[in-house]
Design an enzyme around this catalytic site. Structure first.
Site, mmCIF file in Angstrom:
data_model
loop_
_atom_site.group_PDB
_atom_site.id
_atom_site.type_symbol
_atom_site.label_atom_id
_atom_site.label_comp_id
_atom_site.label_asym_id
_atom_site.label_seq_id
_atom_site.Cartn_x
_atom_site.Cartn_y
_atom_site.Cartn_z
ATOM 1 N N ARG A 87 0.457 -0.896 -0.310
ATOM 2 C CA ARG A 87 0.104 0.206 0.035
ATOM 3 C C ARG A 87 0.973 1.498 0.152
ATOM 4 O O ARG A 87 0.529 2.336 0.403
ATOM 5 C CB ARG A 87 -1.163 0.152 1.333
ATOM 6 C CG ARG A 87 0.296 0.300 2.416
ATOM 7 C CD ARG A 87 -1.434 0.649 3.545
ATOM 8 N NE ARG A 87 -0.848 0.619 5.046
ATOM 9 C CZ ARG A 87 -0.506 0.012 6.076
ATOM 10 N NH1 ARG A 87 -0.509 -1.040 5.662
ATOM 11 N NH2 ARG A 87 0.133 0.639 6.648
ATOM 12 N N ASN A 88 1.641 1.187 -0.350
ATOM 13 C CA ASN A 88 3.153 2.061 -0.818
ATOM 14 C C ASN A 88 3.828 2.086 -1.645
ATOM 15 O O ASN A 88 3.589 1.082 -2.209
ATOM 16 C CB ASN A 88 4.319 1.869 1.344
ATOM 17 C CG ASN A 88 3.458 1.660 2.330
ATOM 18 O OD1 ASN A 88 3.593 3.066 3.089
ATOM 19 N ND2 ASN A 88 3.383 0.745 3.302
#
Lengths: 67, 388
Positions: free
Chosen positions: B197-198
């Site tokens: 998610r980065n």
């Protein structure tokens, strides 16, 4: 996963009668399974978007994932 | 379609995407049905179910599945499943439907997304759910906060997808049929999935490279959807990973495609859920690193790896690669872990998310030991790369 299906005695006797008329050594359980599969396929056939490999290939090509 | 690499979870790749003809009929019929408005994240859930991403789920959970998933991480039929997949409704909305009805699920612009064949309508104990699923009732946890704000009833049932559009990120939005075809076309027999998610830093890259050494292909599958303030914006994740796939990694060894989904931040349970999803996409392996899907300090550093110790290999059906916390070591002159580095903490530069966020927010470059300069350049090219 196998699911258990129960049918009524009446239906069982009717199917047994059909099988005896058809002749052969068909197993009633297999026959019921075959009928259910046909019914399920008939119900869903054409309802959902078919798996179209050509369409998938074209989309992946257009997006550059494959040459 | 032949299952070339690995069978989908439950052995059936679900397909509940209506054909164009039937979608047209359903859309017309929807005008006369009870209509329930669903939000963007719920739309993602519905589309994922219909496209087979969440196989073997064929709809929203009825009560038996919901209860067993919450309490035992199993569907009612015994198949491993860790996250409840539900639709919450108000008393008023529930009053307008009953079991056996067809209900139109629409978006806020009144577009028909799907048809729900109503199954169970049931109540639930949100405190119990959050304690079981997130291990906490602390409303500071984003997952807990979501459940505490949900409507009081849940409705389950089969769904038929009417709107199969793939925006946003159409070009990066592959469904399991497409990824499985792609992996087969590339001749990959093993594929490692990577959840993120980065934007990528050095430690992420290290884990991905380990995966690529072990497998024929790498499937980078970023979650694109609702996240908490301070997480990277979706656009930044996609731009930076597009750079990595095209400019850094070996050509044709990497596929980058999105997973449209909210982020649950459920740590261990999310690790299981994420592994199953990548299995459905066709992955044979899945990387679980440090504090997978964690937030704050709700979960132990390696809790998301430890949960797999109590799950039989045949139940999860995908090989879990449990990888250590990694960092740049100045004396090793490479990214390492405590398994491969014999030096001191003072020699190590760990990739701190807080440090990365603070530097980028101040428009300062992130040290090369933590993040590739080219990735930093992309992140600094916008006013704010983080969710506000």
């Amino acid at each position: 996963m196998t699911k258990l299906i129960t049918i009524s005695d009446q239906l069982f006797l009717e199917l047994e009668g059909v099988l005896k008329k058809k002749g052969g050594a068909a197993d009633i359980h297999a026959y019921v399974e075959e009928l259910l599969q046909k019914a399920l396929l008939a119900e869903t056939d054409g309802i959902y978007k078919p798996h179209d490999e050509a369409e998938i290939r074209d989309r992946l090509k257009s997006l550059g994932y494959i040459d | 379609m032949e299952h070339v690499l690995i069978p989908p979870h439950g052995n059936v790749l679900v397909n509940r995407v209506l054909s164009p003809e039937h979608a047209k009929v359903a859309k017309e019929k929807a005008a006369s049905l009870v209509q329930i408005t669903i939000d963007e994240e719920q739309i993602k859930d519905i589309k994922n179910i219909a496209r087979g991403v969440l196989s073997p789920l064929t709809g929203l959970m009825n009560e038996a599945d919901f209860v067993r998933v919450v309490n035992e991480m199993r569907l009612a039929n015994g198949i491993l499943w860790s996250m409840p997949m539900v639709l919450d409704v108000s008393e008023e909305e529930a009053g307008r439907m009953k079991t056996g009805d067809e209900v139109a699920l629409i978006d806020e612009q009144k577009n028909v997304i799907a048809i729900l064949h109503v199954g169970d309508i049931y109540s639930y104990d949100a405190m119990h759910v959050t304690r079981q699923v997130y291990g906490t009732n602390d409303q500071a946890h984003p997952g807990v906060d979501r459940w505490m704000k949900m409507k009081p009833l849940l409705v389950g049932g089969l769904i038929d997808l009417v709107d199969n559009s793939k925006e946003p990120y159409y070009e990066f939005n592959l469904d399991p049929l497409e990824t499985r075809f792609l992996f087969k076309t590339r001749g990959w027999k093993t594929v490692v999935g990577f959840q993120t998610r980065n934007a990528p830093h050095r430690a992420h890259e290290y884990l991905q490279r380990i995966g690529l050494e072990l497998c024929d292909g790498l499937f980078i599958n970023p979650i694109i959807g609702m996240k908490k303030v301070g997480d990277f914006k979706d656009e930044m994740i996609m731009k930076t990973y597009d750079y990595m796939a095209k400019q850094v990694y070996a050509k044709d060894r990497v596929v980058c495609s999105i997973l449209p989904s909210r982020m649950n931040y459920a740590g261990p349970r999310d690790a299981i859920y994420h592994a199953i999803i990548r299995k459905n996409f066709g992955c044979t392996h899945f990387i679980v690193g440090r504090d997978h899907a964690g937030v704050g300090d709700y979960y132990g550093t390696y809790a998301a790896q430890e949960i797999f110790e109590n799950i039989a290999a045949e139940d999860i059906g995908i090989t879990i690669l449990k990888l250590e916390n990694s960092f740049m070591c100045k004396k090793c002159e490479t990214v390492s872990t405590s398994k491969t580095c014999g030096h001191q903490d003072s020699d190590r530069v760990p990739p701190s998310g807080t440090k990365i966020r603070n530097l980028l927010t101040e428009k300062k470059p992130v040290p090369w030991e933590i993040m590739r300069p080219e990735v930093v350049e992309i992140l600094l090219s916008v006013d704010n790369p983080f969710v506000e």
